[in-house]
Scaffold this active site. Structure first.
Site, mmCIF file in Angstrom:
data_model
loop_
_atom_site.group_PDB
_atom_site.id
_atom_site.type_symbol
_atom_site.label_atom_id
_atom_site.label_comp_id
_atom_site.label_asym_id
_atom_site.label_seq_id
_atom_site.Cartn_x
_atom_site.Cartn_y
_atom_site.Cartn_z
ATOM 1 N N ASP A 135 0.775 -1.252 0.000
ATOM 2 C CA ASP A 135 0.000 0.000 0.000
ATOM 3 C C ASP A 135 0.799 1.291 0.000
ATOM 4 O OD1 ASP A 135 -2.645 -0.463 -0.300
ATOM 5 O OD2 ASP A 135 -3.209 -0.074 1.761
ATOM 6 N N CYS A 215 -16.414 9.566 -2.462
ATOM 7 C CA CYS A 215 -16.250 8.376 -1.622
ATOM 8 C C CYS A 215 -16.019 8.787 -0.169
ATOM 9 C CB CYS A 215 -15.067 7.549 -2.123
ATOM 10 S SG CYS A 215 -14.646 6.143 -1.079
ATOM 11 N N CYS A 245 -19.890 -0.577 0.841
ATOM 12 C CA CYS A 245 -19.822 -1.346 -0.406
ATOM 13 C C CYS A 245 -19.196 -2.718 -0.170
ATOM 14 C CB CYS A 245 -19.083 -0.572 -1.490
ATOM 15 S SG CYS A 245 -17.322 -0.279 -1.200
#
Length: 352
Positions: A135, A215, A245
């Site tokens: 990440d 978002c 989601c």
């Protein structure tokens, strides 16, 4: 020889804590350039300017390290034991994304990756070179995960696995060792659009596209300064990230429980009281979130989020908390506090 090494590698990956391990070539994500270019052209990345940097690496992992011959993509479950959507029925409490309810996964996953990389060098020989990523580098880990067969990118753009559902972290080990590759995963979403319909802010312009500017994970974590007033009511009580989601995905019925105890939610982070979080000063914030990924957004941005949640709560007992922050030294916090007071007063008038 490489097939034997790979078989032992898969077993070792499981032994060090990963739930899945697959292999692909660094150049196996040829579809990424067009998607990335379109994402940036639409300015969907918002304030995340770093996404527009080193696009040649993001679009082509082979360019990141030309000597690499294989990418080992690994998945580790963090499946929650509780229902992450239940918190939205408690508007006086803050909703923190499941992955951030305990220790920072970057530290845990990276240590596992380094341990696996050291094992690989010892197993295959000192001439074997490795690099590990989780990440924090321009590596398209989700497309690599699909190319390696770990899962597929669902309509919400996150990786979904038939074995792990939606709740898993991804790490990768690039190596000069030439390992046998796995078959890429195919899309198993079909006509399902549960994740798209679950998004509170309509952040998906189309399936497999995300506008980060809408978002909630982006707005509460990456976005600095005031959030657009039209979006604030849609945040609900989400104060760090959003799981809607992910939680909506039907494939979660196959998710495996997290083996790592440090991913289990801290009791005080499952449903923290908004009134207590809003009054944290900088030192108290850092102490409370020590070891948590929440700590990286710092006190001001976090309290901004909490104040938006207070404004959305309708809870009149919190109006004094918000009023106490209307003159906060941070202009964005003060703005959020004034907005919260205004919202709560409007609710009070409606109830009269």
């Amino acid at each position: 020889m490489s097939a034997e090494v790979k078989a032992r590698l898969i077993a070792e990956a499981r032994a060090v804590g990963f739930d899945m391990a697959r292999v692909c070539r660094p150049d196996a994500v040829g579809h990424v350039p067009a998607g990335l270019a379109g994402f940036l052209a639409e300015s969907y990345h918002g304030q995340m300017g770093w996404l527009a940097e080193r696009t040649e690496w993001r679009a082509n992992p082979a360019a990141l390290w030309p000597q690499a011959r294989s990418v080992i993509v690994l998945g580790e479950s963090y499946t929650p034991e509780h229902d992450p959507i239940e918190i939205h029925r408690r508007p006086d409490r803050g909703a923190i994304s499941v992955y951030a309810q305990n220790r920072d996964y970057h530290d845990i996953v990276k240590k596992r990756l380094k341990r696996l990389a050291r094992w690989l060098i010892a197993e295959a020989g000192p001439e074997t070179e490795v690099k590990v990523f989780v990440d924090t580098a321009p590596v398209p880990e989700k497309p690599l995960g699909q190319a390696a067969g770990l899962g597929w990118q669902g309509k919400h753009t996150n990786l979904v696995s038939r074995d792990l559902g939606s709740w898993f972290f991804i790490g990768s080990v690039f190596t000069t060792l030439d390992l046998p590759v796995d078959a890429p995963e195919v899309d198993h979403c079909g006509s399902c659009r549960a994740c798209l319909d679950a998004c509170p802010t309509g952040a998906f312009p189309a399936p497999n596209q995300i506008d980060a500017r809408r978002c909630i994970s982006y707005l509460t974590i990456e976005h600095h300064g005031p959030v657009d007033e039209a979006l604030r009511p849609l945040l609900g009580n989400r104060i760090y990230g959003c799981d809607d989601c992910l939680a909506a995905c039907p494939w979660n019925k196959f998710a495996v429980s997290a083996r790592e105890i440090r991913y289990a939610a801290r009791a005080d982070l499952v449903a923290p009281r908004l009134g207590e979080l809003a009054v944290l000063d900088d030192a108290e914030f850092r102490a409370f979130f020590s070891g948590s990924p929440v700590k990286r957004i710092k006190r001001d941005r976090f309290v901004r989020n909490v104040l938006y949640a207070i404004g959305n709560s309708g809870d009149q007992s919190l109006i004094n908390v918000a009023q106490g922050l209307c003159e906060d030294p941070d202009a964005t916090v003060a703005d959020a506090a004034k907005w919260a007071v205004k919202r709560l007063r409007e609710v009070a008038i409606e109830l009269e």
